[in-house]
Design an enzyme around this catalytic site. Structure first.
Site, short mmCIF file in Angstrom:
data_model
loop_
_atom_site.label_atom_id
_atom_site.label_comp_id
_atom_site.label_asym_id
_atom_site.label_seq_id
_atom_site.Cartn_x
_atom_site.Cartn_y
_atom_site.Cartn_z
N LYS A 1 0.84 -1.19 0.00
CA LYS A 1 0.00 0.00 0.00
C LYS A 1 0.88 1.25 0.00
O LYS A 1 1.52 1.57 0.98
CB LYS A 1 -0.87 0.02 1.26
CG LYS A 1 -1.95 1.07 1.18
CD LYS A 1 -2.37 1.60 2.53
CE LYS A 1 -1.42 2.61 3.08
NZ LYS A 1 -1.31 3.86 2.30
N GLY B 1 7.81 5.14 7.38
CA GLY B 1 7.01 6.36 7.49
C GLY B 1 7.32 7.09 8.77
O GLY B 1 8.41 6.93 9.33
N SER B 2 6.36 7.85 9.23
CA SER B 2 6.64 8.71 10.39
C SER B 2 6.61 7.91 11.69
O SER B 2 5.97 6.86 11.79
CB SER B 2 5.59 9.82 10.46
OG SER B 2 4.31 9.26 10.65
N GLY C 1 4.12 4.96 12.93
CA GLY C 1 4.79 3.70 13.28
C GLY C 1 4.34 3.19 14.64
O GLY C 1 4.15 1.97 14.83
N GLU D 1 10.72 1.39 9.89
CA GLU D 1 11.76 2.38 9.58
C GLU D 1 11.10 3.74 9.71
O GLU D 1 10.28 4.12 8.88
CB GLU D 1 12.29 2.19 8.16
CG GLU D 1 12.97 0.86 7.90
CD GLU D 1 14.33 0.71 8.58
OE1 GLU D 1 14.78 1.68 9.24
OE2 GLU D 1 14.92 -0.37 8.45
N CYS E 1 14.59 10.30 5.22
CA CYS E 1 14.61 9.92 6.64
C CYS E 1 15.98 10.17 7.25
O CYS E 1 16.08 10.78 8.30
CB CYS E 1 14.18 8.47 6.79
SG CYS E 1 15.08 7.33 5.76
N GLU F 1 11.80 17.16 13.54
CA GLU F 1 12.21 16.66 12.23
C GLU F 1 11.54 17.52 11.16
O GLU F 1 10.33 17.41 10.93
CB GLU F 1 11.78 15.20 12.06
CG GLU F 1 12.31 14.63 10.77
CD GLU F 1 11.74 13.27 10.40
OE1 GLU F 1 10.58 12.98 10.74
OE2 GLU F 1 12.46 12.52 9.74
P1 NAD Z 1 3.24 8.69 7.29
O1 NAD Z 1 3.53 7.94 8.53
O2 NAD Z 1 2.26 9.76 7.34
O3 NAD Z 1 2.71 7.69 6.16
C1 NAD Z 1 3.40 6.51 5.83
C2 NAD Z 1 2.40 5.47 5.34
O4 NAD Z 1 1.56 5.09 6.42
C3 NAD Z 1 1.50 5.96 4.22
O5 NAD Z 1 1.37 4.91 3.27
C4 NAD Z 1 0.17 6.17 4.93
O6 NAD Z 1 -0.93 6.04 4.09
C5 NAD Z 1 0.20 5.08 5.98
N1 NAD Z 1 -0.68 5.27 7.13
C6 NAD Z 1 -1.38 6.38 7.50
N2 NAD Z 1 -2.04 6.14 8.65
C7 NAD Z 1 -1.78 4.87 9.02
C8 NAD Z 1 -2.14 4.05 10.12
N3 NAD Z 1 -2.93 4.50 11.09
N4 NAD Z 1 -1.64 2.80 10.17
C9 NAD Z 1 -0.82 2.33 9.22
N5 NAD Z 1 -0.42 3.06 8.15
C10 NAD Z 1 -0.90 4.32 8.04
O7 NAD Z 1 4.65 9.15 6.76
P2 NAD Z 1 4.96 10.01 5.45
O8 NAD Z 1 4.50 11.40 5.73
O9 NAD Z 1 4.48 9.32 4.25
O10 NAD Z 1 6.55 9.95 5.41
C11 NAD Z 1 7.35 10.87 6.07
C12 NAD Z 1 7.96 10.26 7.31
O11 NAD Z 1 8.54 8.99 7.01
C13 NAD Z 1 9.08 11.06 7.91
O12 NAD Z 1 8.89 11.17 9.30
C14 NAD Z 1 10.34 10.27 7.63
O13 NAD Z 1 11.38 10.47 8.51
C15 NAD Z 1 9.84 8.88 7.59
N6 NAD Z 1 10.64 8.03 6.71
C16 NAD Z 1 11.48 7.12 7.27
C17 NAD Z 1 12.28 6.31 6.48
C18 NAD Z 1 13.20 5.31 7.09
O14 NAD Z 1 13.68 4.43 6.40
N7 NAD Z 1 13.48 5.38 8.36
C19 NAD Z 1 12.22 6.45 5.10
C20 NAD Z 1 11.34 7.36 4.55
C21 NAD Z 1 10.55 8.14 5.36
#
Ligand code: NAD
Length: 466
Positions: free
Chosen positions: A168, A222-223, A227, A244, A278, A372
């Protein structure tokens, strides 16, 4: 027309949502808005495919992965063009073509990995073997910053170890991933890889995936905030997790550097993908002896970087990806302007364009330093004592990456080892590679990706004793 792929078949949805080009605000295409029923169908298709895939020998699965890597490579330019239109990153520089090149490199390296049976004991008392078994259906949830590269990080190790996948993408960048899954399905048996996209509003697919009883693992990038939700809802079904998450990486510049020589590396360590990375440098600690010179050289380098529409072959940086992130960066920069000295940038541009911004004379405790930013704004902090700089770098809830910039490599190596981070670099940053495990400590995540250690995360151990 972009569709889901469920059980090897293109699947449409009752509703769709628009995906915007961040450079122009125009709609690139409408993406399918999957429902909870679509998720159940995708999981059922993946579960059915798992029985067949997991029974295949590793060498057969490796051939499938090699065919996937070939497809990816053949369609790299097509995917790069699409990625630029939906994500905003430039085609060139460290943009879409770079992302696709890296994705192919990761895919190829993953194809070489193996988890052979390990014999723990073999003597007259008997034999004890350690087997690695695939888990079942893996749910992959990806962010909007590197949609294809991160998808590749998730799905190749999953398939190689015999798992099947429901992926997804983020609602901001679903298109390249939907196309990627279509392409992979040209070489995979039906059900091995399924895609779902949704707008997160009508149905939160990620939340449903995290709680789904028939998904055995979630690999999430993601964030940190999301997470934690994933971890909480996965607990009821004891899912395996790889998370991650975010970071607030520090770069520490020692007094022996040549400021001009490090400027390019520090700049791209911070501004890769417009800082929407990230493990980018998100705060830079510079020793007072070289402070002014480092500031000057960074600004000199920043002046050479062209910002524009990503489809323009001359652009080295594009717009930011979305309004939510843009507003966050604008807020942090507006605050930092009142506290520090703007060296370059500092004013939001047109639409989602935000020029590379460097603000000096900031300090810990200020929002641009502590939060961040995930955008093109670098705070610079002056320090006198290196032990103090290390302590400040470590005084963070996160621990993804960190870097030391120095001429004296031995000294830098010793200091880098004192960083409380999953990755520590000397004279480089965000220098990830497919054969080196990558993951965060503290609030930056759980588990590891890449290399053999990353592959193991897609398996459970079974010990056989006879
Ligand atoms: P986000 O957490 O908003 O979204 C990530 C994913 O989670 C999306 O696909 C979103 O649709 C999904 N999502 C939303 N609500 C959810 C829920 N309740 N349960 C499960 N999944 C859900 O993050 P973003 O804004 O897409 O990305 C930015 C963040 O990601 C930054 O904080 C960045 O540091 C982090 N990031 C980390 C890495 C890493 O490898 N550590 C890599 C890329 C981005």
């Amino acid at each position: 027309m972009y569709n889901l792929v469920i059980g090897g078949q293109a699947a449409s949805t009752a509703s769709r949502f628009p995906v915007m080009n961040p450079a122009s605000g125009e709609v690139v295409a409408e993406a399918p808005n999957a429902s909870a029923e679509d998720l159940d169908r995708a999981v059922a298709a993946a579960a059915a495919a798992f029985r067949e895939l997991s029974a295949r020998p590793e060498e057969e699965r490796r051939k499938l992965c090699e065919a996937m890597a070939d497809k990816l490579e053949q369609h790299a330019e097509e995917l790069a063009q699409l990625l630029t239109r939906e994500q905003g990153k430039p085609l060139n520089g460290l943009g879409s073509r770079w992302e696709l090149g890296a994705a192919v490199a990761w895919a190829r390296h993953t194809c070489t990995l193996s988890l052979p049976v390990k014999t723990i004991q073999s003597d007259n008392r008997g034999t004890v073997e350690l087997h690695r078994k695939p888990l079942g259906v893996v749910g992959s949830i990806t962010p909007w910053n590197f949609p294809i590269l991160i998808a590749v990080w998730h799905v190749f190790p999953a398939v190689l170890t015999g798992n099947t996948v429901v992926i997804k993408p983020s609602p901001y960048t679903p298109l390249a991933t939907l196309r990627f899954v279509e392409l992979m399905n040209e070489v995979l048996p039906p059900g091995v890889m399924n895609s779902l996209s949704g707008d997160d509003r009508s149905t939160n697919l990620g939340a449903l995936m995290s709680a789904h009883p028939d998904i055995r693992k979630i690999v999430f990038t993601g964030s940190s905030e999301t997470g934690k939700k994933v971890a909480a809802s996965a607990s009821a079904t004891m899912k395996r997790l790889t998370l991650e998450l975010g970071g607030n990486d520090a770069g520490i510049v020692l007094p022996d550097v040549d400021p001009k020589a490090i400027a390019e590396g520090v700049f791209w360590g911070a501004f890769i993908n417009n800082g929407q990375t990230c493990a980018a440098i998100k705060r830079l600690y510079v020793h007072e002896d070289v402070y002014d010179a480092v500031c000057e050289e960074l600004v000199n380098y920043a002046r050479t970087v062209s910002v524009g529409d990503g489809t323009d072959e001359a652009s080295a940086l594009g717009p930011m990806q979305n309004r939510m992130q843009f507003d966050k960066v604008a807020r942090l920069v507006a605050d930092a302007r009142t506290r520090g000295r703007v060296l370059i940038g500092g004013e939001p541009g047109e639409g989602l364009f935000f020029p590379p911004t460097i603000i000096a004379d900031l300090d810990d405790g200020m929002p641009l330093v502590d939060e961040e930013q995930f955008g093109p704004a670098l705070p610079i902090i002056r320090y006198r004592d290196v032990d103090d700089a290390i302590a400040r770098a470590n005084n963070s809830p996160w621990g993804l990456g960190g870097s030391i910039w120095a001429k004296d490599i031995d000294r830098a190596r010793g200091l880098a080892l004192r960083l409380e981070t999953g990755s520590a670099w000397v004279n480089k940053h965000v220098a990830i590679q497919p054969d080196a495990p990558f993951g965060g400590v503290k609030g930056s995540g759980l588990g590891t990706e890449f290399g053999e250690e990353g592959l193991q995360e897609y398996t459970d151990i079974q010990v056989l004793s006879y």
